[in-house]
Write a protein that holds these residues in place. Structure first.
Motif, short mmCIF file in Angstrom:
data_model
loop_
_atom_site.label_atom_id
_atom_site.label_comp_id
_atom_site.label_asym_id
_atom_site.label_seq_id
_atom_site.Cartn_x
_atom_site.Cartn_y
_atom_site.Cartn_z
N CYS A 12 -81.34 62.79 43.38
CA CYS A 12 -82.74 63.11 43.66
C CYS A 12 -83.65 62.56 42.55
CB CYS A 12 -82.94 64.61 43.75
SG CYS A 12 -82.87 65.23 45.42
N LEU A 13 -83.25 62.77 41.32
CA LEU A 13 -84.04 62.29 40.19
C LEU A 13 -84.15 60.76 40.22
CD1 LEU A 13 -85.57 63.02 37.64
CD2 LEU A 13 -83.42 62.91 36.40
N LEU A 14 -83.06 60.10 40.51
CA LEU A 14 -83.07 58.64 40.60
C LEU A 14 -84.01 58.18 41.71
CD1 LEU A 14 -81.90 55.96 39.59
CD2 LEU A 14 -80.07 56.24 41.26
N TRP A 15 -83.97 58.82 42.86
CA TRP A 15 -84.85 58.47 43.97
C TRP A 15 -86.32 58.64 43.57
CZ3 TRP A 15 -88.34 61.30 46.95
CH2 TRP A 15 -88.83 60.65 48.08
N VAL A 16 -86.65 59.77 42.93
CA VAL A 16 -88.03 60.04 42.51
C VAL A 16 -88.47 58.99 41.50
CG1 VAL A 16 -89.49 61.65 41.22
CG2 VAL A 16 -88.02 62.50 43.05
N ARG A 17 -87.63 58.66 40.53
CA ARG A 17 -87.99 57.68 39.49
C ARG A 17 -88.20 56.28 40.06
NH1 ARG A 17 -88.74 58.50 34.10
NH2 ARG A 17 -87.86 56.45 33.84
N ARG A 18 -87.50 55.94 41.12
CA ARG A 18 -87.68 54.62 41.72
C ARG A 18 -88.97 54.53 42.51
NH1 ARG A 18 -82.12 52.51 44.28
NH2 ARG A 18 -82.11 50.79 42.82
N ARG A 19 -89.45 55.64 43.02
CA ARG A 19 -90.64 55.65 43.88
C ARG A 19 -91.91 56.08 43.16
NH1 ARG A 19 -90.80 54.96 49.23
NH2 ARG A 19 -92.34 56.59 49.32
N HIS A 20 -91.79 56.70 41.99
CA HIS A 20 -92.96 57.24 41.30
C HIS A 20 -92.94 56.89 39.81
CE1 HIS A 20 -92.61 59.80 44.87
NE2 HIS A 20 -93.91 59.92 44.77
N LEU A 21 -94.12 56.83 39.24
CA LEU A 21 -94.30 56.63 37.81
C LEU A 21 -95.28 57.66 37.30
CD1 LEU A 21 -94.94 52.77 37.69
CD2 LEU A 21 -92.96 53.93 36.76
N LEU A 22 -95.07 58.10 36.08
CA LEU A 22 -96.03 58.97 35.41
C LEU A 22 -96.73 58.11 34.37
CD1 LEU A 22 -97.14 61.81 35.04
CD2 LEU A 22 -95.33 62.21 33.39
N VAL A 23 -98.05 58.00 34.48
CA VAL A 23 -98.81 57.10 33.62
C VAL A 23 -99.92 57.88 32.93
CG1 VAL A 23 -100.26 55.02 33.61
CG2 VAL A 23 -98.34 55.18 35.19
N THR A 24 -100.15 57.56 31.66
CA THR A 24 -101.25 58.16 30.91
C THR A 24 -102.42 57.18 30.90
OG1 THR A 24 -99.71 59.38 29.52
CG2 THR A 24 -101.95 59.13 28.68
N VAL A 25 -103.58 57.65 31.29
CA VAL A 25 -104.79 56.83 31.32
C VAL A 25 -105.19 56.49 29.89
CG1 VAL A 25 -107.22 56.76 32.01
CG2 VAL A 25 -105.53 57.89 33.48
N SER A 26 -105.57 55.24 29.68
CA SER A 26 -106.00 54.79 28.35
C SER A 26 -107.35 54.10 28.47
CB SER A 26 -104.95 53.82 27.78
OG SER A 26 -105.38 53.32 26.54
N GLY A 27 -108.33 54.61 27.77
CA GLY A 27 -109.66 53.99 27.78
C GLY A 27 -110.63 54.65 28.73
N PRO A 28 -111.91 54.27 28.63
CA PRO A 28 -112.98 54.92 29.39
C PRO A 28 -113.32 54.27 30.73
CG PRO A 28 -113.95 53.47 27.77
CD PRO A 28 -112.44 53.38 27.59
N SER A 29 -112.59 53.24 31.15
CA SER A 29 -113.05 52.47 32.31
C SER A 29 -113.05 53.23 33.63
CB SER A 29 -112.21 51.20 32.47
OG SER A 29 -110.92 51.49 32.93
N MET A 30 -112.28 54.31 33.74
CA MET A 30 -112.24 55.06 35.01
C MET A 30 -113.00 56.39 34.94
SD MET A 30 -110.95 53.32 37.39
CE MET A 30 -110.72 54.58 38.64
N GLU A 31 -113.76 56.60 33.87
CA GLU A 31 -114.57 57.83 33.79
C GLU A 31 -115.65 57.80 34.85
OE1 GLU A 31 -116.05 57.87 29.79
OE2 GLU A 31 -114.13 58.50 28.97
#
Length: 142
Positions: A12-31
């Protein structure tokens, strides 16, 4: 029994990791939608499923002149036009009266004054597309 549960949990963990990413936003461009430090969950989807208005994750263009900079490998922007859509003339007056070519996106940051996006570098090729943001996650405690 425990071994089977561990094996299923790992699959299950492998399946989730292949389909999803956890990303941290960096910078003000999407405010104001996303601030620097916000965490978002990104789902990998086929390029053909991207829709206008979705927030997308794309690989940063690694020009040799910028290799020395400590920038994230990915950037988050809003897709304002997908293949076949007319180019928005307000953001892209030089491309007015044209359509987005196959295999390309036009992306901009929500904070137009502080975003380096398609207004500066043109179309984003399909090969740099990673996925779409599906939700914002709670911030990590400091």
């Amino acid at each position: 029994m425990i071994a089977v549960l561990v094996l299923l949990g790992g699959a299950c963990l492998l399946w989730v990791r292949r389909r999803h990413l956890l990303v941290t936003v960096s910078g003000p461009s999407m405010e104001p939608a996303y601030e620097s430090g916000d965490r978002v969950l990104v789902r990998r989807v086929p390029f053909a499923r991207v829709r206008r208005g979705q927030v997308v994750l794309i690989k940063r263009d690694r020009a040799p002149a910028r290799d020395h900079l400590k920038e994230p490998d990915f950037i988050i922007k809003r897709a304002v036009a997908v293949p076949g859509d007319p180019v928005p003339h307000i953001e892209f007056p030089e491309l007015a009266e044209t359509a987005v070519p196959p295999g390309s996106l036009l992306v901009v940051g929500d904070n137009l004054a502080r975003s380096y996006d398609s207004r500066h570098h043109g179309y984003v090729p399909m090969g740099r597309f990673v996925g779409v943001v599906v939700r914002q996650l709670p911030r990590r405690p400091h």
